[in-house]
Design a protein around this motif. Structure first.
Motif, PDB file in Angstrom:
ATOM      1  N   MET A   1      17.191 -14.572  11.197  1.00 54.78           N
ATOM      2  CA  MET A   1      17.785 -13.266  11.467  1.00 54.78           C
ATOM      3  C   MET A   1      16.729 -12.204  11.124  1.00 54.78           C
ATOM      4  O   MET A   1      16.200 -12.188  10.028  1.00 54.78           O
ATOM      5  N   ASP A   2      16.447 -11.311  12.080  1.00 57.01           N
ATOM      6  CA  ASP A   2      15.428 -10.293  11.808  1.00 57.01           C
ATOM      7  C   ASP A   2      16.017  -9.157  10.966  1.00 57.01           C
ATOM      8  O   ASP A   2      17.216  -9.106  10.714  1.00 57.01           O
ATOM      9  N   LEU A   3      15.159  -8.262  10.527  1.00 54.12           N
ATOM     10  CA  LEU A   3      15.553  -7.201   9.605  1.00 54.12           C
ATOM     11  C   LEU A   3      16.645  -6.303  10.184  1.00 54.12           C
ATOM     12  O   LEU A   3      17.611  -5.966   9.495  1.00 54.12           O
ATOM     13  N   GLU A   4      16.518  -5.928  11.434  1.00 55.71           N
ATOM     14  CA  GLU A   4      17.534  -5.057  12.044  1.00 55.71           C
ATOM     15  C   GLU A   4      18.900  -5.741  12.074  1.00 55.71           C
ATOM     16  O   GLU A   4      19.913  -5.105  11.820  1.00 55.71           O
ATOM     17  N   GLN A   5      18.917  -7.014  12.364  1.00 52.18           N
ATOM     18  CA  GLN A   5      20.177  -7.749  12.379  1.00 52.18           C
ATOM     19  C   GLN A   5      20.764  -7.845  10.977  1.00 52.18           C
ATOM     20  O   GLN A   5      21.978  -7.718  10.798  1.00 52.18           O
ATOM     21  N   ARG A   6      19.890  -8.052   9.974  1.00 51.84           N
ATOM     22  CA  ARG A   6      20.359  -8.136   8.594  1.00 51.84           C
ATOM     23  C   ARG A   6      20.985  -6.811   8.157  1.00 51.84           C
ATOM     24  O   ARG A   6      22.047  -6.786   7.528  1.00 51.84           O
ATOM     25  N   VAL A   7      20.323  -5.715   8.484  1.00 53.56           N
ATOM     26  CA  VAL A   7      20.849  -4.397   8.113  1.00 53.56           C
ATOM     27  C   VAL A   7      22.162  -4.135   8.845  1.00 53.56           C
ATOM     28  O   VAL A   7      23.127  -3.652   8.247  1.00 53.56           O
ATOM     29  N   ALA A   8      22.224  -4.445  10.131  1.00 57.58           N
ATOM     30  CA  ALA A   8      23.446  -4.240  10.905  1.00 57.58           C
ATOM     31  C   ALA A   8      24.597  -5.055  10.312  1.00 57.58           C
ATOM     32  O   ALA A   8      25.727  -4.565  10.206  1.00 57.58           O
ATOM     33  N   GLU A   9      24.321  -6.288   9.922  1.00 61.96           N
ATOM     34  CA  GLU A   9      25.354  -7.130   9.325  1.00 61.96           C
ATOM     35  C   GLU A   9      25.805  -6.568   7.985  1.00 61.96           C
ATOM     36  O   GLU A   9      27.000  -6.542   7.679  1.00 61.96           O
ATOM     37  N   LEU A  10      24.858  -6.102   7.175  1.00 61.83           N
ATOM     38  CA  LEU A  10      25.209  -5.486   5.895  1.00 61.83           C
ATOM     39  C   LEU A  10      26.074  -4.246   6.112  1.00 61.83           C
ATOM     40  O   LEU A  10      27.087  -4.052   5.431  1.00 61.83           O
ATOM     41  N   GLU A  11      25.715  -3.404   7.057  1.00 65.37           N
ATOM     42  CA  GLU A  11      26.498  -2.208   7.354  1.00 65.37           C
ATOM     43  C   GLU A  11      27.892  -2.579   7.852  1.00 65.37           C
ATOM     44  O   GLU A  11      28.877  -1.947   7.480  1.00 65.37           O
ATOM     45  N   ARG A  12      27.997  -3.616   8.679  1.00 70.09           N
ATOM     46  CA  ARG A  12      29.303  -4.049   9.184  1.00 70.09           C
ATOM     47  C   ARG A  12      30.179  -4.514   8.023  1.00 70.09           C
ATOM     48  O   ARG A  12      31.344  -4.122   7.916  1.00 70.09           O
ATOM     49  N   ARG A  13      29.615  -5.308   7.135  1.00 70.61           N
ATOM     50  CA  ARG A  13      30.387  -5.818   6.002  1.00 70.61           C
ATOM     51  C   ARG A  13      30.799  -4.695   5.062  1.00 70.61           C
ATOM     52  O   ARG A  13      31.902  -4.698   4.516  1.00 70.61           O
ATOM     53  N   MET A  14      29.914  -3.748   4.855  1.00 71.53           N
ATOM     54  CA  MET A  14      30.251  -2.612   3.986  1.00 71.53           C
ATOM     55  C   MET A  14      31.359  -1.775   4.607  1.00 71.53           C
ATOM     56  O   MET A  14      32.246  -1.293   3.907  1.00 71.53           O
ATOM     57  N   ALA A  15      31.307  -1.598   5.930  1.00 71.51           N
ATOM     58  CA  ALA A  15      32.361  -0.840   6.613  1.00 71.51           C
ATOM     59  C   ALA A  15      33.704  -1.536   6.450  1.00 71.51           C
ATOM     60  O   ALA A  15      34.730  -0.885   6.257  1.00 71.51           O
ATOM     61  N   GLU A  16      33.715  -2.863   6.505  1.00 70.49           N
ATOM     62  CA  GLU A  16      34.950  -3.611   6.277  1.00 70.49           C
ATOM     63  C   GLU A  16      35.482  -3.357   4.873  1.00 70.49           C
ATOM     64  O   GLU A  16      36.676  -3.144   4.681  1.00 70.49           O
ATOM     65  N   LEU A  17      34.580  -3.375   3.899  1.00 67.98           N
ATOM     66  CA  LEU A  17      34.989  -3.133   2.516  1.00 67.98           C
ATOM     67  C   LEU A  17      35.538  -1.723   2.335  1.00 67.98           C
ATOM     68  O   LEU A  17      36.486  -1.514   1.582  1.00 67.98           O
ATOM     69  N   GLU A  18      34.937  -0.757   3.004  1.00 67.03           N
ATOM     70  CA  GLU A  18      35.397   0.631   2.872  1.00 67.03           C
ATOM     71  C   GLU A  18      36.796   0.800   3.438  1.00 67.03           C
ATOM     72  O   GLU A  18      37.566   1.613   2.955  1.00 67.03           O
ATOM     73  N   GLY A  19      37.144   0.023   4.457  1.00 69.44           N
ATOM     74  CA  GLY A  19      38.443   0.153   5.098  1.00 69.44           C
ATOM     75  C   GLY A  19      39.575  -0.512   4.338  1.00 69.44           C
ATOM     76  O   GLY A  19      40.737  -0.307   4.639  1.00 69.44           O
ATOM     77  N   GLN A  41      26.903 -10.541  -0.808  1.00 71.06           N
ATOM     78  CA  GLN A  41      26.606  -9.940   0.497  1.00 71.06           C
ATOM     79  C   GLN A  41      25.166 -10.217   0.908  1.00 71.06           C
ATOM     80  O   GLN A  41      24.886 -10.573   2.042  1.00 71.06           O
ATOM     81  N   LEU A  42      24.258 -10.065  -0.031  1.00 73.64           N
ATOM     82  CA  LEU A  42      22.845 -10.288   0.270  1.00 73.64           C
ATOM     83  C   LEU A  42      22.559 -11.748   0.573  1.00 73.64           C
ATOM     84  O   LEU A  42      21.737 -12.055   1.436  1.00 73.64           O
ATOM     85  N   ALA A  43      23.238 -12.664  -0.117  1.00 74.43           N
ATOM     86  CA  ALA A  43      23.038 -14.089   0.139  1.00 74.43           C
ATOM     87  C   ALA A  43      23.443 -14.417   1.567  1.00 74.43           C
ATOM     88  O   ALA A  43      22.791 -15.218   2.245  1.00 74.43           O
ATOM     89  N   GLY A  44      24.497 -13.776   2.047  1.00 76.46           N
ATOM     90  CA  GLY A  44      24.941 -13.984   3.423  1.00 76.46           C
ATOM     91  C   GLY A  44      23.935 -13.473   4.433  1.00 76.46           C
ATOM     92  O   GLY A  44      23.907 -13.919   5.569  1.00 76.46           O
ATOM     93  N   LEU A  45      23.117 -12.538   4.020  1.00 76.99           N
ATOM     94  CA  LEU A  45      22.093 -11.978   4.908  1.00 76.99           C
ATOM     95  C   LEU A  45      20.741 -12.652   4.724  1.00 76.99           C
ATOM     96  O   LEU A  45      19.787 -12.325   5.406  1.00 76.99           O
ATOM     97  N   GLN A  46      20.663 -13.550   3.767  1.00 74.68           N
ATOM     98  CA  GLN A  46      19.414 -14.219   3.430  1.00 74.68           C
ATOM     99  C   GLN A  46      18.324 -13.203   3.094  1.00 74.68           C
ATOM    100  O   GLN A  46      17.174 -13.346   3.474  1.00 74.68           O
TER     101      GLN A  46
END
Length: 166
Positions: A1-19, A41-46
């Motif tokens: 998973m490249d860096l942009e995908q990792r950041v996008a996944e982290l942002e998606r997961r954080m948005a879920e937590l905020e909701g 969360q970070l482990a899931g993003l490697q």
């Protein structure tokens, strides 16, 4: 998973937590529930080099409530040009500006009411400080001579104040 995908996944997961509304957990000494959640969360993003997370749920003296969180990968933070944040930090580097922010969060929202405060300087000096804070994004105007701390800056401001405590 490249860096942009990792950041996008982290942002998606954080948005879920905020909701999801959850009761605030009791924080006991040695209780690292937020840190453990971040590490999961970070482990899931490697993301081997880690990251930071800051969050808060705040009720101001005015009764306004703010809930906010954000995070960043350590690699992204180290890759940034930190000098781009100098103006933001500089705006907070004056005791009168910090006092104005505290007063605004406490409910004094007009330049006229801020000018009535002791030891904040002349009206011209107060407007200078308000311009500095507005230019750095710590304040915005809500009407003629009225100021407020933007919602997305309330928790970060309190985090910075907390981090600066000796």
């Amino acid at each position: 998973m490249d860096l942009e995908q990792r950041v996008a996944e982290l942002e998606r997961r954080m948005a879920e937590l905020e909701g999801v509304e959850r009761p605030a957990p009791a924080v006991a000494e040695g209780d690292f529930w937020a840190l453990e959640g971040l590490k999961a969360q970070l482990a899931g993003l490697q993301a081997a080099d880690g990251g930071v997370l800051y969050t808060g749920a705040v009720r101001l003296p005015t009764g306004e409530r703010y809930e906010w969180q954000t995070g960043a990968l350590a690699d992204d933070l180290f890759d940034r040009d930190w000098s781009e944040t100098a103006d933001s930090f500089a705006a907070l580097g004056h005791p009168v500006r910090l006092r104005l922010l505290r007063e605004i969060l406490g409910g004094r929202r007009t330049a006229a009411s801020l000018a009535e405060l002791e030891e904040t300087g002349t009206t011209g000096q107060i407007y200078h400080h308000l311009r500095q804070l507005t230019g750095a994004g710590w304040l915005h105007t809500t009407g003629r001579g009225r100021y407020e701390v933007p919602a997305g800056r309330v928790v970060p401001l309190l985090v910075m104040l907390s981090a600066a405590q000796p």
